[in-house]
Design an enzyme around this catalytic site. Structure first.
Site, short mmCIF file in Angstrom:
data_model
loop_
_atom_site.label_atom_id
_atom_site.label_comp_id
_atom_site.label_asym_id
_atom_site.label_seq_id
_atom_site.Cartn_x
_atom_site.Cartn_y
_atom_site.Cartn_z
N CYS A 1 -7.43 2.82 -5.63
CA CYS A 1 -6.82 3.48 -4.47
C CYS A 1 -5.55 2.80 -3.99
CB CYS A 1 -7.82 3.60 -3.33
SG CYS A 1 -8.28 2.00 -2.64
N ASP B 1 -3.39 -5.14 -2.41
CA ASP B 1 -3.80 -6.48 -2.02
C ASP B 1 -4.24 -7.30 -3.24
OD1 ASP B 1 -3.33 -6.79 0.74
OD2 ASP B 1 -4.92 -5.35 1.16
C1 PEP Z 1 -4.85 -1.90 -1.27
O1 PEP Z 1 -4.82 -3.06 -0.85
O2 PEP Z 1 -4.54 -1.58 -2.44
C2 PEP Z 1 -5.26 -0.81 -0.37
C3 PEP Z 1 -5.45 0.41 -0.82
O3 PEP Z 1 -5.36 -1.11 0.94
P1 PEP Z 1 -4.09 -1.23 1.94
O4 PEP Z 1 -2.86 -0.86 1.16
O5 PEP Z 1 -4.34 -0.32 3.08
O6 PEP Z 1 -4.12 -2.66 2.30
MG MG Z 2 -5.71 -3.49 1.08
#
Ligand code: PEP
Ligand code: MG
Length: 543
Positions: A505, A458
């Site tokens: 992450c 994101d």
């Molecule tokens: C991200 O945005 O990097 C994240 C780990 O969350 P998601 O991919 O679940 O939006």
């Molecule tokens: Mg995310």
């Protein structure tokens, strides 16, 4: 041989027959009936129709929960066809007058009606209607052939082709049977693609659906993420040999990595970066343990909700988190609170459609607005924390005010649990840094929480103003962009100044070309799809 170039959304190689999503074919024999077999064939037809109506009702309900009324309406239409006297009489006529066996009669009547609609080219509605008739006849044939519900669990291995798949449809796939996914639409950054990668199913997007592909033998060669992915239909000998070689090399590389399962994540000059796993349910926790993950760095809890299409109770969530805590045997488990919205929809929440969902009503914004959703999850996490080393992570943070509001809800929850005499434990709280706003105020955020986790998926989307669902923008989605890396570096510095650890992450955590950069920035841990852990461990140990 036909070779079509798309874009790799999940790396890997596959060989299997092409099957369309929800459209597996059954063989129909041309054997005609004896006069005394006619009545029995008619009753079999009615019995199968009854079952098809029941199945259609079930699918209608499931689709309504997951995708909403517009998508579910297709199945209302299917039911109407099954009950339509024109269809019923056409099938009965072919059985009685032409002595067709029941499957042949369904197929023939279905084709006649569908062809009739297909000729009415003045309006796209009739083309869709033709497709609906073929689809419902396939369902009937499936039932008549004694196969299980026509869903995503085929009897033979398949390369699944679909216009697009939602994250929950992807979650329903059985990787034992679905060897590859080929879609026309869908970006490599979408949650459906992230899930395909974590399930180990190679995926290509950008391939137009062509009915003649169904049933063909196919190869998928998906070398590198976001680069060309090849779909080869009716492959030639040398292509099959190339596939076999690539498979063998990949398998022996994976086997060699197994030796690193219990190894430390330490560089040759003694620096440590812990490698954690991203999971979305119990199955992946097993893969995380298998890959020697040092903990769960991101538990995407929304998939617990989405898989069932409705909200799990506090008790059900408590069981899931307790299980995760126990399975990880004292290693830390970071549970992210609900990150619904955008491509992760839960129809039973009844969220209105939005023009700009990525920038819309999602994640912590929904939770703060709906205590009836947020509080049971917080309660379940605090209660499950008694059984292991749980941490809690809040997604899509953009301001300190949000953290203060979360704090208030958390305080209420603790008071309530205590008043009820429930066992619970304090958990460290962390904030996701996945908006430029959060990165820019990461100094202030770091003083309010115990750890940070950078969601680069994101963060890239919002920094570069690129909708991660839009496959047309994939070429512009550059997670290595200097602006993204600067925000990551700033966040790491701010976290460390405040004395708290910081993890990455997002998908970038598994990008081996950046491992050294992250180590140099001082990132404390990387959390990724369990399938990437040993590869990144090898990389870390070679630095
Ligand atoms: C991200 O945005 O990097 C994240 C780990 O969350 P998601 O991919 O679940 O939006
Ligand atoms: Mg995310």
């Amino acid at each position: 041989m036909i070779q079509i170039i798309g874009r790799t959304a999940a790396e890997g190689y596959a060989q299997a027959t092409v099957g369309f999503y929800g459209r597996q074919k059954v063989r129909v024999s041309a054997v005609l009936l004896l006069p005394e077999e006619v009545e029995e064939a008619i009753s079999r037809f009615h019995e199968a129709t009854g079952k098809a109506i029941e199945e259609t009702d079930r699918i209608y309900q499931r689709t309504l929960n997951r995708l909403g009324h517009d998508q579910a309406a297709i199945f209302e239409g299917h039911k109407m066809i099954l009950e339509d006297p024109i269809f019923v009489e056409a099938v009965e006529g072919h059985i009685r007058n032409d002595r067709m066996n029941v499957m042949l009669a369904v197929k023939t009547a279905g084709n006649e009606i569908a062809d009739h609609f297909a000729l009415m080219t003045e309006h796209p509605y009739f083309q869709e209607k033709a497709e609906d008739v073929r689809d419902i006849c396939d369902r009937l044939l499936f039932i008549l052939a004694g196969k299980r519900e026509k869903n995503l669990l085929p009897d033979e291995p398949l390369i699944l082709m679909a216009k697009a798949l939602t994250p929950s449809e992807t979650l329903d796939l059985n990787p034992e049977q679905i060897r590859g996914i080929v879609t026309t639409f869908g970006s490599g950054q979408s949650h459906a693609a992230i899930l395909a990668r974590s399930m180990g199913i190679p995926a290509i997007t950008g391939i137009p659906l062509e009915p003649s592909y169904e049933g063909k033998q196919a190869l998928m060669l998906c070398g590198q993420m976001d680069k060309e992915g090849l779909l080869i239909l009716d492959p030639e000998e040398d292509q099959l040999a190339e596939y076999a070689l690539k498979q063998k090399e990949a398998a022996s590389y994976q086997a060699s990595l197994k030796a690193l399962k219990d190894a430390e994540d330490v560089t040759t000059d003694g620096r440590t970066i812990q490698l954690f796993a991203n999971v979305s349910g119990e199955k992946e926790i097993l893969s995380a343990l298998d890959a020697g993950a040092k903990g769960i760095g991101l538990y995407r809890t929304e998939f617990l909700f989405m898989q069932r299409g409705e909200l799990p109770t506090e008790e059900e969530q408590f069981e899931a988190y307790k299980q995760a805590a126990l399975q990880m045997q004292g290693h830390s488990v970071v549970i992210r609170t609900l990150d619904l919205g955008a491509d992760k929809q839960l129809q039973s929440l009844g969220l209105a459609r939005e023009d700009n969902p990525a920038m819309g009503y999602r994640a912590i914004r929904i939770c703060l607005d709906k205590p009836e959703l947020f509080k049971p999850q917080l309660r379940a996490i605090l209660r499950a924390a008694v059984y292991g080393n749980l941490k809690i992570l809040y997604p899509m943070i953009t301001s300190i005010q949000e953290l203060m509001r979360i704090h208030d809800v958390m305080e209420q929850v603790k008071k309530e649990l205590t008043a009820e005499g429930k066992e619970w434990k304090e958990v460290p709280e962390g904030a996701m840094i996945e908006t430029p706003a959060a990165a820019l105020i990461s100094d202030q955020i770091s003083r309010k929480v115990s750890f940070l986790s950078i969601g680069t998926n994101d963060l890239t989307q919002y920094t570069l103003a690129i909708d991660r669902q839009n496959e047309k923008l994939d070429p512009y989605y550059d997670a290595h962009h200097e602006a993204v890396l600067k925000l990551i570096e700033m966040t790491v510095k701010n976290a460390h100044l405040a004395g708290i650890p910081v993890s990455i992450c997002g998908e970038l955590a598994a990008d081996s070309t950046l491992t050294e950069t992250f180590l140099n920035m001082g990132v404390d841990s990387l959390s990724m799809n369990p399938r990437n852990i040993l590869r990144i461990r090898e990389k870390v140990r070679g630095i």
